[in-house]
Design a protein around this motif. Structure first.
Motif, PDB file in Angstrom:
ATOM      1  N   GLY B 272       0.790  -1.228   0.000  1.00 40.25           N
ATOM      2  CA  GLY B 272       0.000   0.000   0.000  1.00 40.25           C
ATOM      3  C   GLY B 272       0.814   1.266   0.000  1.00 40.25           C
ATOM      4  N   TYR B 273       2.127   1.177  -0.266  1.00 40.76           N
ATOM      5  CA  TYR B 273       2.967   2.367  -0.209  1.00 40.76           C
ATOM      6  C   TYR B 273       2.504   3.432  -1.183  1.00 40.76           C
ATOM      7  CZ  TYR B 273       7.113   5.325  -0.587  1.00 40.76           C
ATOM      8  OH  TYR B 273       7.965   6.392  -0.601  1.00 40.76           O
ATOM      9  N   ASN B 275      -0.553   3.888  -2.343  1.00 36.49           N
ATOM     10  CA  ASN B 275      -1.974   4.230  -2.302  1.00 36.49           C
ATOM     11  C   ASN B 275      -2.220   5.718  -2.180  1.00 36.49           C
ATOM     12  OD1 ASN B 275      -2.390   1.553  -2.458  1.00 36.49           O
ATOM     13  ND2 ASN B 275      -3.251   1.281  -0.408  1.00 36.49           N
ATOM     14  N   SER B 276      -1.468   6.340  -1.279  1.00 33.11           N
ATOM     15  CA  SER B 276      -1.749   7.758  -1.085  1.00 33.11           C
ATOM     16  C   SER B 276      -1.399   8.551  -2.335  1.00 33.11           C
ATOM     17  CB  SER B 276      -1.005   8.298   0.136  1.00 33.11           C
ATOM     18  OG  SER B 276       0.375   8.085   0.014  1.00 33.11           O
ATOM     19  N   ASN B 279      -4.088   8.082  -4.926  1.00 33.62           N
ATOM     20  CA  ASN B 279      -5.338   8.776  -4.625  1.00 33.62           C
ATOM     21  C   ASN B 279      -5.168  10.283  -4.533  1.00 33.62           C
ATOM     22  OD1 ASN B 279      -6.743   6.387  -4.427  1.00 33.62           O
ATOM     23  ND2 ASN B 279      -6.246   6.137  -2.262  1.00 33.62           N
ATOM     24  N   ASP B 280      -3.972  10.752  -4.765  1.00 34.92           N
ATOM     25  CA  ASP B 280      -3.690  12.163  -4.524  1.00 34.92           C
ATOM     26  C   ASP B 280      -4.173  12.998  -5.705  1.00 34.92           C
ATOM     27  OD1 ASP B 280      -2.602  14.648  -3.939  1.00 34.92           O
ATOM     28  OD2 ASP B 280      -0.779  13.780  -3.073  1.00 34.92           O
ATOM     29  N   VAL B 281      -4.995  14.017  -5.410  1.00 36.96           N
ATOM     30  CA  VAL B 281      -5.523  14.853  -6.493  1.00 36.96           C
ATOM     31  C   VAL B 281      -4.496  15.862  -7.003  1.00 36.96           C
ATOM     32  CG1 VAL B 281      -7.934  14.620  -5.849  1.00 36.96           C
ATOM     33  CG2 VAL B 281      -6.543  16.422  -4.809  1.00 36.96           C
ATOM     34  N   ARG B 282      -3.317  15.868  -6.425  1.00 35.96           N
ATOM     35  CA  ARG B 282      -2.255  16.687  -7.013  1.00 35.96           C
ATOM     36  C   ARG B 282      -1.396  15.857  -7.963  1.00 35.96           C
ATOM     37  NH1 ARG B 282      -3.009  18.085  -1.963  1.00 35.96           N
ATOM     38  NH2 ARG B 282      -1.500  16.533  -1.320  1.00 35.96           N
ATOM     39  N   ASN B 604      -6.097  23.118 -11.244  1.00 36.60           N
ATOM     40  CA  ASN B 604      -6.475  22.048 -10.321  1.00 36.60           C
ATOM     41  C   ASN B 604      -5.793  22.198  -8.959  1.00 36.60           C
ATOM     42  OD1 ASN B 604      -8.364  20.057 -10.698  1.00 36.60           O
ATOM     43  ND2 ASN B 604      -6.842  18.421 -10.684  1.00 36.60           N
ATOM     44  N   ARG B 605      -5.268  23.372  -8.661  1.00 31.96           N
ATOM     45  CA  ARG B 605      -4.469  23.629  -7.454  1.00 31.96           C
ATOM     46  C   ARG B 605      -3.319  22.633  -7.327  1.00 31.96           C
ATOM     47  NH1 ARG B 605      -7.355  27.433  -3.695  1.00 31.96           N
ATOM     48  NH2 ARG B 605      -9.180  27.903  -4.929  1.00 31.96           N
ATOM     49  N   GLY B 608      -0.932  24.616  -5.682  1.00 33.73           N
ATOM     50  CA  GLY B 608      -1.475  25.608  -4.770  1.00 33.73           C
ATOM     51  C   GLY B 608      -1.734  26.921  -5.482  1.00 33.73           C
TER      52      GLY B 608
END
Lengths: 451, 1062
Positions: B272-273, B275-276, B279-282, B604-605, B608
């Protein structure tokens, strides 16, 4: 000819001798020794004073969780350890919550010393503004360090509990020494009282603190040192200079981030550093916490966003307007300070009014039901509950957990589960005080916190 | 060399032309050398013990006995000449002296302020003559000194370059001072054409260097360019050579195989390394293998397809693509033409050089045009006017820097493709996930993908440099023995950089897209369409003025004195700026305005909220120096010499009290030429001289200040205001570094110079050296890179060593064999360090950073003690309080005494061994370089950075995998999550330290001389090989000790060339 040449030679030597000014020129035009208020102001414009404030308290607080796999994927051991309240935090990097905050103290002291030593030219007014800002930044930094590395305020024990080193001069040859918690807060209050006299009433940007910021921070400090009358006094002073609240019913809930950094509630803008563990999509807001908001409450839809892939919630409600977490001063916090202080002083109807004024902006106007609770404990509980729901991921939760643990009605046990192992943080646990970085202990010889 | 001058005392011509002055016993005459130049400073002695000395025009007057007398003409570097004279003499004597063929004794040492014959020198010098400089073929002069002198070249990545007699400073400028034609040189070394260089003198000890005062502590390199001579026949010299270099060895650095790398990715994916990130919208970068695994997990890819596609990736190796598409063989061309000569009152040299170097990275190249004109005129007898004009124009095309071809912040994964099978550019991950870029903006944005191979051909990045040097001097003989000299140099170096990113380049497309906002059917683009043009300019102007009195005299045969006193004023100003223009169109030269003030939400930021990047930057620096100096050399009876020098430098060091701005520096020395003593009788050693000197030189760190200083910048990210940052915490006690050096040496030569050499022993003490210390972070004091460190005068250092050069030369029939052994031994120890840390970890590293411990060399290798691998887990074990421990944090923060000290990170012994064979027209010269007595730390697998930044290492395949492996490997097991301190401990442990000792076959020169050897027309043909390879090394790994942390060893260069003289 011969004599002429010799005269020429000595003339050339004398040219060298005579031009002392020749060597007084600066080797680099960008380099300056602080000597004017404009230069001092430039040093205070450094974003150092608005950014990278400690986030470890937030990591160790509740209202969120991380998945096992995500916890394992977090790169920094310090973050993983802070999440499970393990002892070894801040030892991976020399740039940590301790040192980065003291770096701000040093920079503020440069300005304070220069003003006090009379090295800064400029009008009295300008010098006051600059000094006021520097004192404010120093107080704010001391406050941040106190929340992590010293025990929470206790009217009986703080006079002897070890606090933090109060570095009041930029002379780095002076040794660091831990003062008591009480002395530490006293210094913060003194600095802020002076700052509140010196600061401007209005600044051109919320990045620069004005009088209102000093009042707001004072009211925060008085609340956590249990001086509720002063807390009310300074929240009044704060709100007098601006008490506008956003009407959440007018904010579009379908934006990527709900607020902008220039929203009317921001008194002074500052942000925490952004650890990986507090960043989406690793941070998952506790679903039970989200369920605790009432049906018509507008805050959940502005604060949280559903990730449809795994049906978890991320945080999108930073007053900074991005995934970066705001931890500055804002009007809504002051409403809560005032309401809580009034309630604790028994002024229940005033407390209710303040709370309702705020809550009325958090519901659609037609559905808002004012709080009517007549009982002090119940009202206080409601205020604290709403405070928790309002001031999420603002760096305030850790301080609140620490201070409310002293009251049986409000103390909490926090539990985490990682890889089938359960971690528990009991009220008043030693883990509520972080270990000072080992390197600091080695280099300064100051006393480590018990664990 | 010319064999016809080996006999002693040849009188080429003594001409008697009648009677000049009746009734007087005074004889006048003039002395010229065999190349018809006037010879000054020649001592003339009559049998009646009358003496005289020739002036700068070679003229002399001497009293002789009536009747028969003999005059003895004696000058170092010339054969002694005895001329019988009979009084009365009819005409002025015209005497021609013959130069000795002996290289050793011919040398006149030039410090830049004055020149003295070697015999009168008390200090330690080394001269690299033109032949030796031209033995190598490189376009940079400095490279030609490698192996030719006792100058140490530190070739390690991140190291500081050259040093003379070891490091003399800790944190101040460690580089030797470079003097070109008598004036400190501020330009880039690469602006000097090595073909224009007559010789390079290395000033090593205090007596030699202290005349240069501040900054001479690191030694001085004095470069003298070629000049014409008076009364020299015009001479045309043409040099041309071609150098071919092979592609770098991309397989040198130990890399993980694609298969291993993907195995790690699969394992991390399962845990699962990713996964983040997934799933990251950046949309951070995701590698192709992980994308496939994710597609499989979500059911978009069947198991068979997954296996097939992973299998295909496994077969790829990015080094093949890099080698094929990005590298090529290098090819360098060098041409140089020079014309020089002189009349009795005028001499000249005109040179022009052209270098064109094609780098081994495609589309990178540089070229250089050099012009040099040196003229000397004697308008009247006592006046000499010198005028030197140097101009260099260079272009450096740098379209590709290799590390940039990788995802931002990561290394290139081993199975990356840069081109498909047909050679079309492939897409590589850069800033964002490719799956996101496929759909971003629904086609309304510009293409957002990065294709390195296309970028290679669109890149347009070059810099042009111009260097102008005007050096004018006058020398005027005021009265007998007294000469006034004035010199002025103006040096201008201008470097203009231009990087153009056309709209098609990734850089431009990425920035345009990043700020784009799609509202409805329109796209708002705060960064406008079009290219981006970055311009930079860096102008350096340096001016030096000097006036000096020289007093040269001798009396009564036994005494000669040379003395100078002078003053110098110097200013160096640097002005630089960078600018950027958006929306630039290279065809029409129009551009667009942008809004730098407002903060924009990025697309899409992803990044930022940001202002549009404005890299505008302006810098102005100005350094000023005022110096007074004096130097005196006195020689008694031709064999006892004494010298002293003193100098005071003051500079505009910021915020230092005026009196502290200056520092007095001095030296004293003595020498004794034993072989000139009447009682010296050795049959073996023909020439023997001892020398002794002591002195002080200084060094300074200009970045420091006694006052707390802040530096100004524009556009604070949040407020947009100007802001300042603390640059330097004030230090009222800031002082100059001082370097005390004691030198003693001998020079010797056997009969006929079969064996000759010099040996020097030196001791040097450095006081108040500027160093950096860890400081309690609670003080909040940081250095310029944000570490909690403080710089100040914190250390004392003591060094000693030996410098030696031994020559052997012997001719057997037509075969001449000569060898030169250069030997350097240098040790330094920190004797006091007021800022030592009581934490171990800062001392552990690669030895390229300074972290001194008292009693140990400045550059040392320290390690954590190693206690093997845990047999159950494969965790590395260290030692804590005598016990094997996994408490890495505690081990790293325990006392530095717990560290293992291996030794110096810099060779304690170094040097070169050069052998020349000459046979008739052929000569072969081979040079070996050796570096001995040191250690280096190699890199290994670091799981933390492997996971996060894809930094991979082949040691992965040797890792501990099951109990028992601890017996055959020391590479720790892979653990997840990676534990930073565990990786740091292993990286810093003693198992990764290797011996650095090695001998390298540096270069080989084979040359053939065509044309008539006796005549003036000469044609020289040569073949030159450089970087031939290591012939012995002490470590068993496949690592070149000069290139162990990321660098690739220089590849073999083969040159052919010719040099003709007409």
């Amino acid at each position: 000819m011969k004599t002429n040449v010799i005269i020429l030679f000595f003339a050339l030597i004398f040219i060298n001798f005579s031009c002392k000014d020749y060597l007084d020129i600066k080797p680099d035009k960008k380099l300056v020794v602080l000597s004017t208020t404009a230069e001092a102001q430039a040093l205070l414009n450094n974003i150092l004073f608005n950014t990278a404030y400690p986030a470890s308290g937030e990591i160790a607080s509740d209202h969120y969780y991380v998945k096992d796999t995500d916890w394992l994927s977090v790169r920094a051991l310090s973050e993983r350890n802070a999440y499970i309240w393990a002892k070894d935090v801040f030892n991976e990097s020399p740039r940590n919550d301790w040192s980065l905050t003291y770096e701000k103290v040093y920079n503020a002291n440069l300005v304070i010393d220069a003003i006090k030593e009379g090295k800064i030219e400029g009008s009295l007014q300008d010098r006051n503004h600059v000094l006021g800002q520097a004192l404010f930044f120093r107080a704010y930094s001391f406050y941040q360090v106190l929340q992590l590395f010293a025990k929470p305020w206790d009217s009986k024990l703080s006079a002897s509990d070890p606090g933090i080193p109060l570095r009041l001069s930029s002379d780095f040859n002076r040794p660091s020494k831990r003062e008591t918690v009480a002395r530490s807060y006293q210094q913060i209050i003194e600095d802020l009282l002076t700052a509140s006299e010196l600061l401007e009433s209005n600044t051109p940007t919320n990045v620069r603190p004005a009088k209102q910021a000093a009042y707001a921070l004072l009211s925060r400090i008085y609340l956590l040192t249990e001086d509720y009358e002063k807390a009310v006094e300074y929240s009044d002073k704060t709100l007098k200079m601006g008490d506008n609240l956003m009407d959440y019913s007018t904010i579009n809930p379908n934006q990527q981030f709900s607020f902008s950094q220039n929203n009317v509630e921001v008194i002074w803008l500052s942000i925490m550093n952004l650890p990986q563990i507090l960043n989406s999509p690793i941070l998952k807001v506790d679903p039970a916490f989200i369920r605790s908001y009432t049906e018509n409450d507008l805050r959940p839809q502005l604060f949280y966003t559903l990730n449809t892939v795994d049906s978890t919630y991320a945080f999108k409600g930073s007053y900074f307007g991005l995934n970066i977490l705001f931890n500055g001063l804002s009007v809504n916090e002051i409403y809560f300070i005032k309401a809580e202080s009034l309630a604790r002083l028994g002024k229940l109807s005033d407390a209710r009014d303040v709370l309702n004024r705020l809550l009325s902006k958090r519901y659609p106007p037609d559905t808002f039901q004012p709080v009517v609770s007549p009982d002090k404990t119940e009202l206080l509980a409601r205020i604290l509950d709403e405070r928790g729901k309002e001031l999420v991921f603002r760096g305030l939760r850790w301080t609140d957990l620490r201070r409310l643990n002293k009251e049986d009605e409000f103390k909490r046990v926090i539990k985490r589960r990682i890889n089938a192992q359960e971690y528990i943080l009991n009220p008043n646990d030693n883990a509520y005080v972080f270990q000072i970085p080992e390197e600091v202990i080695q280099l300064s010889g100051i006393e480590q916190n018990n664990r | 060399m010319n064999l016809r001058f080996t006999n002693k005392c040849i009188v080429i011509g003594v001409l008697f032309h009648g009677v000049y002055a009746y009734g007087q016993t005074i004889v006048k005459g003039n002395i010229v050398s065999d190349d018809k130049l006037p010879v000054a400073d020649c001592i003339i002695v009559s049998t009646g013990k009358n003496t005289a000395i020739s002036d700068s025009g070679g003229r002399f007057e001497i009293e002789i006995k009536k009747g028969n007398d003999t005059l003895i003409f004696n000058l170092l570097g010339y054969e002694v000449l005895k001329v019988p004279v009979q009084y009365p003499v009819s005409r002025p004597l015209r005497v021609e002296l013959v130069r000795r063929s002996n290289d050793l004794e011919e040398v006149v040492i030039n410090t830049g302020y004055f020149a003295l014959p070697r015999e009168r020198i008390t200090g330690s010098f080394e001269v690299i003559n033109r032949n030796l400089i031209n033995r190598s073929v490189t376009s940079n002069l400095l490279d030609r000194l490698e192996g030719a002198a006792s100058v140490y070249f530190d070739r390690r990545a991140g190291a500081s370059g050259v040093s003379i007699r070891g490091r003399s400073t800790i944190l101040a400028n460690p580089n030797p001072l470079i003097i070109v034609d008598g004036v400190p040189y501020d330009g880039s070394f690469s602006s000097i054409n090595p073909n224009d260089v007559q010789n390079v003198t290395v000033l090593k000890d205090a007596a030699a260097a202290s005349i240069w005062g501040a900054r001479a502590a690191n030694g001085v390199l004095v470069v003298e360019t070629v000049k014409g001579k008076f009364n020299q026949k015009p001479m045309l010299e043409f040099t041309s050579n071609f150098t071919y270099g092979s592609k770098p060895d991309l397989y040198y650095n130990p890399a993980m195989t694609s298969r291993d790398f993907m195995a790690v990715e699969k394992e991390l994916f399962a845990k699962g390394y990713y996964n983040s990130n997934l799933n990251d919208v950046r949309y951070p970068v995701i590698s192709p293998a992980v994308e496939l695994l994710a597609a499989h997990r979500s059911g978009r890819l069947t198991s068979q397809d997954l296996e097939a596609r992973l299998g295909a990736l496994e077969k790829q190796d990015v080094r093949e693509d890099l080698g094929r598409y990005f590298y090529r063989n290098s090819f360098d061309q060098q041409y140089s033409l020079s014309y020089r000569g002189g009349m009795s009152n005028y001499n000249y040299n005109l040179s022009v050089g052209w270098d064109e170097n094609r780098s081994n990275v495609k589309r990178n190249s540089n070229s250089r045009l050099t012009l040099l004109s040196a003229n000397s005129i004697k308008p009247v007898n006592k006046l000499l006017v010198e005028m030197l004009l140097g101009f260099t124009s260079g272009e450096n095309v740098r379209n590709v820097t290799m590390p940039s071809i990788s995802p931002t912040g990561k290394s290139l994964y081993p199975y990356a493709r840069l081109a498909d099978d047909d050679g079309n550019a492939s897409v590589l991950e850069k800033d964002y996930r490719i799956a996101f870029l496929d759909s971003a903006g629904n086609g309304r944005l510009l293409d957002w993908k990065y294709r390195p191979l296309e970028e290679l051909y669109m890149a347009d990045n070059s810099s042009r440099s111009q260097n102008l040097r005007v050096n004018a001097g006058v020398k005027y003989d005021v009265i007998k023995d007294l000469r006034f000299e004035a010199r002025y140099q103006y040096e201008l170096q201008e470097i203009g950089g231009r990087e153009h990113f056309s709209e098609k380049t990734y850089t431009a497309r990425n920035l345009i897209n990043r700020y784009s906002r799609i509202s409805g059917s329109t796209v708002v683009r705060p960064v406008p369409l079009g290219g981006i043009l970055d311009l930079s300019s860096n102008v350096l102007i340096s001016q030096t003025g000097r006036s000096q009195l020289n007093y040269n005299t001798s009396w009564k045969l036994n005494h000669s004195l040379s003395s100078i006193i002078g003053t110098e004023i110097r200013q160096t100003s640097g002005i630089s700026h960078n600018t950027r223009t958006y929306g630039y169109d290279n065809k029409t030269l129009v551009y667009q305005n942008v809004n730098y003030t407002d903060i924009f939400a990025t697309y899409n930021r992803l990044n930022g909220n940001q202002r549009i990047i404005n890299p505008a930057d302006f810098n102005e620096r100005l350094n000023r120096y005022v110096s007074y100096y004096t130097n005196t050399a006195y020689t008694y009876r031709d064999r006892y010499s004494f010298s002293m020098s003193a100098r005071k430098d003051a500079s505009n060091l910021f915020g230092v009290n005026h009196n502290k701005k200056g520092v007095p520096l001095w030296s004293a020395g003595a020498s004794w030429e034993i072989s000139k003593e009447p009682y010296y009788r050795s049959k073996v050693i023909d020439y023997l001289k001892t020398r002794f000197s002591y002195g002080v030189s200084g060094n300074i760190d200009n970045s420091l200040s006694a006052l707390t200083t802040v530096a100004f910048y524009s556009n604070s990210p949040l407020s947009g205001y100007d802001y300042a940052m603390m640059r330097n915490p004030g230090n009222p006690d800031l002082r100059w570094e001082r370097q005390y050096m004691l030198n003693t040496g001998i020079d010797f030569a056997s009969k006929n110079n079969v064996v000759s050499g010099t040996v020097d022993l030196f001791l040097k003490n450095g006081d108040d050296l500027i160093g950096e210390s860890l400081i309690d972070p609670t003080t909040g004091v940081t250095n310029n890179v944000g570490l909690f460190r403080f710089k100040g005068n914190v250390a004392h250092m003591r060094g000693y060593g030996i410098d030696a050069a031994l020559n052997f030369s012997k001719s057997v029939n037509a075969l001449k064999v000569s060898s030169t052994l250069i030997f350097g031994y240098s040790i330094n120890r920190v004797t006091r360090y007021m800022a030592s840390s009581n934490v171990a970890s800062p001392y552990v590293g690669f030895g390229t950073l300074v972290n001194p411990i008292e009693g140990k060399p400045v550059y040392s290798i320290y390690s954590y003690k190693w206690a093997g691998l845990d047999p159950l887990t494969g965790d590395p074990l260290g030692e804590l309080e005598g016990q094997a421990s996994k408490n890495y944090q505690a081990i790293m923060s325990s006392s530095p005494n717990t560290l293992v000290y291996h030794g110096s990170a810099i060779p304690v012994y170094f040097g070169s061994f050069r052998n020349n064979f000459e046979y008739k027209r052929w000569s072969i010269s081979a040079n070996m370089i050796y570096k001995l007595g040191y250690y280096f730390r190699r890199t290994s697998i670091n799981y933390s950075t492997l996971f996060s930044s894809w930094n991979h290492h082949s040691d992965y395949s040797r890792r501990w995998q099951q109990p028992g492996d601890e017996g055959i490997t020391y590479v720790p097991s892979l653990v997840y999550p990676a534990i930073g301190p565990r990786d740091s401990f292993y990286s810093g442990s003693e198992v990764l330290v290797e011996r650095g000792d090695h001998i390298r076959f540096h270069d080989l020169n084979v040359s053939y001389q065509a044309g008539s050897p006796a005549g003036n027309k000469k044609i020289h043909l040569y073949l030159y090989l450089r970087n031939i390879g290591i012939i012995w090394k002490a470590n068993n790994s496949n690592l070149d000790p000069d290139f162990y942390n990321g660098g690739i060893p220089s590849s073999l260069n083969i040159s052919v060339g010719l040099k003709t003289t007409i």
